[in-house]
Design a protein around this motif. Structure first.
Motif, short mmCIF file in Angstrom:
data_model
loop_
_atom_site.label_atom_id
_atom_site.label_comp_id
_atom_site.label_asym_id
_atom_site.label_seq_id
_atom_site.Cartn_x
_atom_site.Cartn_y
_atom_site.Cartn_z
N HIS A 17 -11.68 0.38 6.01
CA HIS A 17 -11.46 -0.46 4.84
C HIS A 17 -10.37 -1.47 5.16
O HIS A 17 -9.31 -1.12 5.69
CB HIS A 17 -11.02 0.39 3.64
CG HIS A 17 -10.75 -0.40 2.40
ND1 HIS A 17 -9.59 -0.28 1.66
CD2 HIS A 17 -11.48 -1.35 1.78
CE1 HIS A 17 -9.63 -1.11 0.64
NE2 HIS A 17 -10.76 -1.77 0.69
N ASP A 18 -10.65 -2.74 4.89
CA ASP A 18 -9.67 -3.81 5.06
C ASP A 18 -9.28 -4.37 3.70
O ASP A 18 -10.13 -4.52 2.81
CB ASP A 18 -10.24 -4.94 5.92
CG ASP A 18 -10.43 -4.50 7.36
OD1 ASP A 18 -9.50 -3.88 7.91
OD2 ASP A 18 -11.49 -4.78 7.94
N ARG A 19 -8.01 -4.66 3.55
CA ARG A 19 -7.51 -5.23 2.30
C ARG A 19 -6.55 -6.37 2.64
O ARG A 19 -5.69 -6.22 3.50
CB ARG A 19 -6.80 -4.18 1.47
CG ARG A 19 -6.37 -4.65 0.08
CD ARG A 19 -5.86 -3.46 -0.74
NE ARG A 19 -4.61 -2.96 -0.21
CZ ARG A 19 -3.40 -3.37 -0.60
NH1 ARG A 19 -3.29 -4.30 -1.54
NH2 ARG A 19 -2.32 -2.87 -0.07
N GLU A 20 -6.71 -7.48 1.95
CA GLU A 20 -5.85 -8.64 2.18
C GLU A 20 -5.38 -9.21 0.85
O GLU A 20 -6.14 -9.28 -0.11
CB GLU A 20 -6.61 -9.74 2.94
CG GLU A 20 -7.10 -9.34 4.32
CD GLU A 20 -7.90 -10.45 4.99
OE1 GLU A 20 -7.99 -11.55 4.39
OE2 GLU A 20 -8.44 -10.22 6.08
N ILE A 67 -10.36 -7.19 -1.37
CA ILE A 67 -10.17 -5.73 -1.53
C ILE A 67 -11.52 -5.03 -1.35
O ILE A 67 -12.50 -5.44 -1.96
CB ILE A 67 -9.59 -5.40 -2.92
CG1 ILE A 67 -8.21 -6.06 -3.07
CG2 ILE A 67 -9.45 -3.89 -3.09
CD1 ILE A 67 -7.58 -5.85 -4.42
N ARG A 108 -0.46 -1.13 7.91
CA ARG A 108 -0.16 -2.09 6.84
C ARG A 108 0.99 -2.98 7.25
O ARG A 108 1.97 -2.52 7.85
CB ARG A 108 0.17 -1.37 5.55
CG ARG A 108 0.38 -2.29 4.36
CD ARG A 108 0.74 -1.51 3.11
NE ARG A 108 0.92 -2.39 1.96
CZ ARG A 108 1.43 -2.01 0.79
NH1 ARG A 108 1.80 -0.75 0.62
NH2 ARG A 108 1.56 -2.88 -0.20
#
Length: 277
Positions: A240-243, A277, A185
């Motif tokens: 899992h990618d979250r921006e 998300i 992160r």
């Protein structure tokens, strides 16, 4: 100003489960079966196992943080490095976290321009315990052993084949399933405040920020494990990618008019946020 300060903060923690579910002991369970199911006494084991004690533990946690702060030519800065290692009260659960933070707050043009910059990087390494063991520990036969002939005890039919409909061995649920995840992160923020020298009533503010994270996970269970479908084991990966991104810009005009005994405050701006998300 011009001097560096070094700081350290450390904590050690102990976690315990204050109370467990009240269940039959092995002797009480045998006595109950003699009354309720006397024809099935041959299915009882010869040991005495407290399954809840087998799956829970006294968990130790530690957290350490080292920080540096100071100023170079009256421009302040700070940096910190942190490390956390925390076991869970459910055996096999653990999280390790490393965090690096950097920040500075410089000013320019006789403090007309003020900047605030912050960056943080986080790396989490986790092992997740199989929480199905909690319910299984309350329900499992206390007369059976954790292991039998070197292998985790499992219910079997008259042919010696494992029964997939029976309650699973709570300890096996924990020890034979490996669920690992790495999380990377990065969080950043840049903020600028500028007061126009020729028009001090007008201020400009710019705010930019982001929060990105990526997760890689693997779940592995060995073949011939009683709690897998048809005992075929399990191998699974996930990610899992979250921006999150933000851009804000606004102008603020604030002026007093003494002859009118009034004040004018006006704000105009633009904001854009993006989430994935």
């Amino acid at each position: 100003a011009g001097k560096m300060k070094i700081g350290y903060n450390g904590t050690m923690s102990v976690y315990t489960i204050p109370e467990m579910v009240d269940v039959y002991s092995a002797d009480d369970y045998r006595a109950l079966q003699e009354i309720k199911n006397p024809t099935h006494l041959d299915r009882l084991g010869t040991t005495s196992t407290d399954w809840q004690k087998e799956i829970y533990q006294t968990a130790i946690g530690q957290d350490h943080n080292v920080s540096l702060s100071g100023a170079v030519k009256n421009q302040p800065y700070r940096a910190s490095l942190g490390y956390t290692d925390q076991d869970g009260i459910l055996k096999t659960s653990n999280i390790k976290r490393t965090t690096l933070s950097l920040g500075c707050n410089p000013t320019f043009f006789n403090e007309a321009l003020k900047l605030n910059v912050n960056l943080k990087g986080v790396y989490n390494k986790s092992r997740f315990a199989n929480e199905g063991a909690i319910g299984a520990a309350v329900q499992f036969d206390p007369t059976q052993p954790v292991k039998e002939n070197g292998s985790y005890f499992a219910w079997r039919d008259s042919n010696g084949d494992m029964i997939d409909q029976a309650t699973d061995n709570p300890v096996a649920l924990l020890q034979l399933r490996e669920d690992l995840a790495d999380v990377y992160r990065s969080v950043g923020n840049f903020q600028a405040d500028y007061t126009l020298p020729f028009m001090p009533e007008l201020k400009m503010n710019l705010n930019l920020g982001y929060d990105y994270s990526h997760t890689d996970g693997d779940v592995t269970v060995a073949d011939n494990t009683s709690f897998t479908t048809q005992f075929a084991g399990e191998t699974r990966t996930y990610y899992h990618d979250r921006e999150m991104e933000i851009l804000e810009f606004y102008l603020n005009y604030d002026k007093s008019f003494d002859f009118l005994k009034s004040n004018l405050n006006a704000v105009a701006g633009y904001s854009n946020q993006h989430f994935f998300i």
